[in-house]
Write a protein that holds these residues in place. Structure first.
Motif, PDB file in Angstrom:
ATOM      1  N   PRO A 268      46.446  44.307  38.124  1.00 54.49           N
ATOM      2  CA  PRO A 268      46.226  45.010  36.850  1.00 54.49           C
ATOM      3  C   PRO A 268      47.054  44.450  35.691  1.00 54.49           C
ATOM      4  CG  PRO A 268      47.532  46.347  38.369  1.00 54.49           C
ATOM      5  CD  PRO A 268      47.017  45.193  39.163  1.00 54.49           C
ATOM      6  N   ALA A 269      48.215  43.852  35.976  1.00 55.93           N
ATOM      7  CA  ALA A 269      49.084  43.340  34.912  1.00 55.93           C
ATOM      8  C   ALA A 269      48.437  42.184  34.144  1.00 55.93           C
ATOM      9  CB  ALA A 269      50.426  42.889  35.484  1.00 55.93           C
ATOM     10  N   LEU A 270      47.481  41.487  34.766  1.00 55.30           N
ATOM     11  CA  LEU A 270      46.829  40.355  34.113  1.00 55.30           C
ATOM     12  C   LEU A 270      45.812  40.798  33.067  1.00 55.30           C
ATOM     13  CD1 LEU A 270      46.256  38.047  37.210  1.00 55.30           C
ATOM     14  CD2 LEU A 270      48.064  37.890  35.487  1.00 55.30           C
ATOM     15  N   ASP A 271      45.407  42.068  33.113  1.00 53.01           N
ATOM     16  CA  ASP A 271      44.492  42.640  32.113  1.00 53.01           C
ATOM     17  C   ASP A 271      43.257  41.758  31.916  1.00 53.01           C
ATOM     18  OD1 ASP A 271      43.581  44.493  30.304  1.00 53.01           O
ATOM     19  OD2 ASP A 271      44.758  43.719  28.626  1.00 53.01           O
ATOM     20  N   LEU A 272      42.551  41.481  33.021  1.00 49.89           N
ATOM     21  CA  LEU A 272      41.404  40.580  32.993  1.00 49.89           C
ATOM     22  C   LEU A 272      40.154  41.275  32.477  1.00 49.89           C
ATOM     23  CD1 LEU A 272      41.984  38.920  36.481  1.00 49.89           C
ATOM     24  CD2 LEU A 272      42.514  37.936  34.241  1.00 49.89           C
ATOM     25  N   ALA A 273      39.336  40.517  31.753  1.00 46.20           N
ATOM     26  CA  ALA A 273      38.064  41.050  31.255  1.00 46.20           C
ATOM     27  C   ALA A 273      37.149  39.875  30.935  1.00 46.20           C
ATOM     28  CB  ALA A 273      38.288  41.903  30.009  1.00 46.20           C
ATOM     29  N   PHE A 274      35.842  40.141  30.898  1.00 47.70           N
ATOM     30  CA  PHE A 274      34.883  39.124  30.493  1.00 47.70           C
ATOM     31  C   PHE A 274      34.573  39.286  29.006  1.00 47.70           C
ATOM     32  CE2 PHE A 274      33.490  38.922  35.074  1.00 47.70           C
ATOM     33  CZ  PHE A 274      33.865  37.594  35.247  1.00 47.70           C
ATOM     34  N   ASP A 275      34.463  38.153  28.324  1.00 48.21           N
ATOM     35  CA  ASP A 275      34.100  38.133  26.909  1.00 48.21           C
ATOM     36  C   ASP A 275      32.653  37.667  26.811  1.00 48.21           C
ATOM     37  OD1 ASP A 275      33.844  37.910  24.198  1.00 48.21           O
ATOM     38  OD2 ASP A 275      35.251  36.245  23.962  1.00 48.21           O
ATOM     39  N   ALA A 276      31.745  38.632  26.723  1.00 46.90           N
ATOM     40  CA  ALA A 276      30.314  38.302  26.737  1.00 46.90           C
ATOM     41  C   ALA A 276      29.920  37.466  25.516  1.00 46.90           C
ATOM     42  CB  ALA A 276      29.482  39.582  26.795  1.00 46.90           C
ATOM     43  N   LYS A 277      30.485  37.782  24.343  1.00 44.98           N
ATOM     44  CA  LYS A 277      30.103  37.074  23.118  1.00 44.98           C
ATOM     45  C   LYS A 277      30.633  35.645  23.105  1.00 44.98           C
ATOM     46  CE  LYS A 277      29.799  41.211  20.232  1.00 44.98           C
ATOM     47  NZ  LYS A 277      30.328  41.911  19.020  1.00 44.98           N
ATOM     48  N   GLY A 278      31.791  35.423  23.722  1.00 42.61           N
ATOM     49  CA  GLY A 278      32.409  34.095  23.658  1.00 42.61           C
ATOM     50  C   GLY A 278      31.998  33.162  24.767  1.00 42.61           C
ATOM     51  N   SER A 279      31.213  33.632  25.717  1.00 40.57           N
ATOM     52  CA  SER A 279      30.870  32.810  26.876  1.00 40.57           C
ATOM     53  C   SER A 279      29.861  31.720  26.531  1.00 40.57           C
ATOM     54  CB  SER A 279      30.276  33.691  27.985  1.00 40.57           C
ATOM     55  OG  SER A 279      31.211  34.659  28.397  1.00 40.57           O
ATOM     56  N   PRO A 280      30.175  30.456  26.841  1.00 40.20           N
ATOM     57  CA  PRO A 280      29.167  29.398  26.677  1.00 40.20           C
ATOM     58  C   PRO A 280      27.979  29.673  27.603  1.00 40.20           C
ATOM     59  CG  PRO A 280      31.370  28.469  26.987  1.00 40.20           C
ATOM     60  CD  PRO A 280      31.458  29.928  27.307  1.00 40.20           C
ATOM     61  N   ARG A 281      26.857  29.109  27.285  1.00 39.12           N
ATOM     62  CA  ARG A 281      25.628  29.365  28.047  1.00 39.12           C
ATOM     63  C   ARG A 281      25.804  28.928  29.494  1.00 39.12           C
ATOM     64  NH1 ARG A 281      19.601  27.824  25.867  1.00 39.12           N
ATOM     65  NH2 ARG A 281      18.429  29.019  27.418  1.00 39.12           N
ATOM     66  N   GLY A 282      25.409  29.809  30.411  1.00 36.01           N
ATOM     67  CA  GLY A 282      25.454  29.500  31.824  1.00 36.01           C
ATOM     68  C   GLY A 282      26.799  29.757  32.471  1.00 36.01           C
TER      69      GLY A 282
END
Length: 342
Positions: A268-282
Motif C-alpha cells: 500500500p505504501a507504493l500508492d499504485l494506480a493506472f493512468d488511463a489518459k496517459g497510457s500509450p496505445r496497447g
C-alpha cells in the motif's frame, strides 16, 4: 574584508525582521505588515534565490538589505555590519529590476559615471569597463547611445554597472528580465563564475526554472513570511515523493486489474494506480510514489516476479515550481477560507 579567507560568519544575516507601514485612505488608516519576522542567511560564494508572488514582501526585504528603509523590528546585517552602514553599502552591487540611465549615455560613459560614484580612479574605471563590457557582451556596442539599446542590452549594462566596483555581494532583481535564451545562459555563466570566485549573489526572480538551475538555496516568501527555505532538493523533498511511471504490457484489462489489486493490497505504501489518459496505445501506464531507489527496485522486482513486460520506465522528481505552487497555493487557500484575501 578578505573573502578569500574562510569564515563561518554569513555574508547576509537577517534576524526576525519585520516591517510595518501605515496606509491611509478615505476609509481611514490601517497597518500593513509587509514583513512578518523574516530570518535567513547567505554565505560567501552562495547563490541565494528569493521567490514569491507579487506583494509577497520581496522588494521590501531587498530595500532593508540595501539600507533604503529600516526594519520596524529585528536586525539585518551584511558582512557583520548593520545593513545600510557605509561599509556594507561599499561592498554591494545592485541591479534593480528597471535600471534608469540617461539616454544620452553610452555603455562606456555610463560605467564611468557609476565608477565615479564608487570613488574609483579613471584608470580603474577604464580597466574595469573593458573587462565588464567583454563579460556582458557589449564590447562592440560600447560607444552607441543607450537610446538605441534593446531591453536586453540595457539589462546587460545593468549587470555591468552592478559589478563595476568589484563588490563582494550582488543583489540582483530579475537579472534575466528581457533577455533571450542565449542572454539568459550568458548571465547564468557570469553568476556561476562570480560564485566560484567567492562572491555572494542574492537573486530575486520570477523565472523559477532560472532559479532552479543557478541557485544553491532558495527562500519562498508569501504574505510577508517565509513559507519554505533550503536547497531545491530540500524543498522538493518536503512536498512530495518522486513519481515513477511505467508503461506495461498485459494480456488484457482483467489481467491488469488483477495485478493492481494484488500489488496495492501487498504494497500500500507504493500508492499504485493506472493512468488511463496517459497510457500509450496497447499498454497500461502504472504510476506510484517512490521515496528512494529501494522503492523503485521493489516495483520492478514485483513486475518481474509476475512476468509482466516493462515497455518504458520514467521517474518524475518534484520541481521548484511544484514546491512553489504548493507552498504559496496553500497560503492563498487559507487566506480565502479565513476571509483575509483581497
Amino acid at each position: 574584508m578578505n573573502l578569500s579567507e574562510p569564515s563561518d560568519e554569513p555574508i547576509v544575516h537577517v534576524d526576525n525582521v519585520a516591517k510595518c507601514y501605515g496606509k491611509w485612505s478615505l476609509r481611514g488608516s490601517r497597518r500593513v505588515h509587509a514583513l512578518k519576522g523574516i530570518s535567513l542567511q547567505a554565505a560567501a560564494g552562495e547563490v541565494f534565490g528569493l521567490l514569491g508572488p507579487n506583494g509577497a514582501g520581496k522588494t521590501t526585504l531587498i530595500k532593508v538589505l540595501l539600507g533604503v528603509i529600516s526594519p520596524t523590528s529585528g536586525n539585518a546585517a551584511l558582512f557583520g555590519q548593520a545593513a545600510g552602514s557605509k561599509f556594507a553599502r561599499s561592498r554591494i552591487g545592485y541591479l534593480p529590476e528597471t535600471l534608469r540611465v540617461d539616454r544620452h549615455h553610452t555603455a562606456r560613459s555610463a560605467l564611468k559615471f557609476y565608477g565615479r560614484l564608487s570613488n574609483m580612479s579613471g584608470q580603474q574605471i577604464q580597466k574595469r569597463s573593458d573587462e565588464l563590457l567583454e563579460l556582458v557582451g557589449l564590447r562592440d556596442r560600447d560607444r552607441e547611445p543607450l537610446k538605441r539599446f534593446s531591453k536586453g542590452m540595457n539589462q546587460r549594462l545593468g549587470l555591468a554597472q552592478a559589478l563595476v566596483h568589484d563588490p563582494d555581494l550582488l543583489v540582483l532583481d530579475e537579472p534575466t528580465d528581457g533577455l533571450d535564451p542565449v542572454g539568459r545562459s550568458e548571465v547564468r555563466r557570469v553568476i556561476e563564475r562570480l560564485s566560484a570566485e567567492g562572491k555572494t549573489i542574492f537573486l530575486n526572480s520570477h523565472i523559477l526554472q532560472e532559479v532552479e538551475v543557478v541557485c544553491t538555496r532558495v527562500a519562498i516568501l508569501s504574505q510577508g513570511e517565509i513559507r519554505g527555505s533550503g536547497t531545491i532538493a530540500d524543498l522538493a523533498g518536503k512536498q512530495d515523493a518522486d513519481v515513477i511511471m511505467l508503461d506495461l504490457q498485459f494480456d488484457d484489462d482483467l489481467a491488469a486489474d488483477h495485478f493492481l489489486r494484488e500489488a496495492s493490497a501487498d504494497h500500500p505504501a507504493l500508492d499504485l494506480a493506472f493512468d488511463a489518459k496517459g497510457s500509450p496505445r496497447g499498454t497500461h501506464r502504472l504510476i506510484g510514489k517512490v521515496e528512494s531507489q529501494s522503492s523503485v527496485d521493489q516495483i520492478v522486482d514485483l513486475l518481474r516476479a509476475k512476468g509482466i513486460s516493462i515497455k518504458s520506465l520514467d521517474i518524475k522528481r518534484p520541481s521548484l515550481e511544484d514546491s512553489f505552487m504548493k507552498l504559496v497555493g496553500a497560503v492563498a487557500s487559507q487566506s480565502v477560507e479565513g476571509g483575509t484575501g483581497s
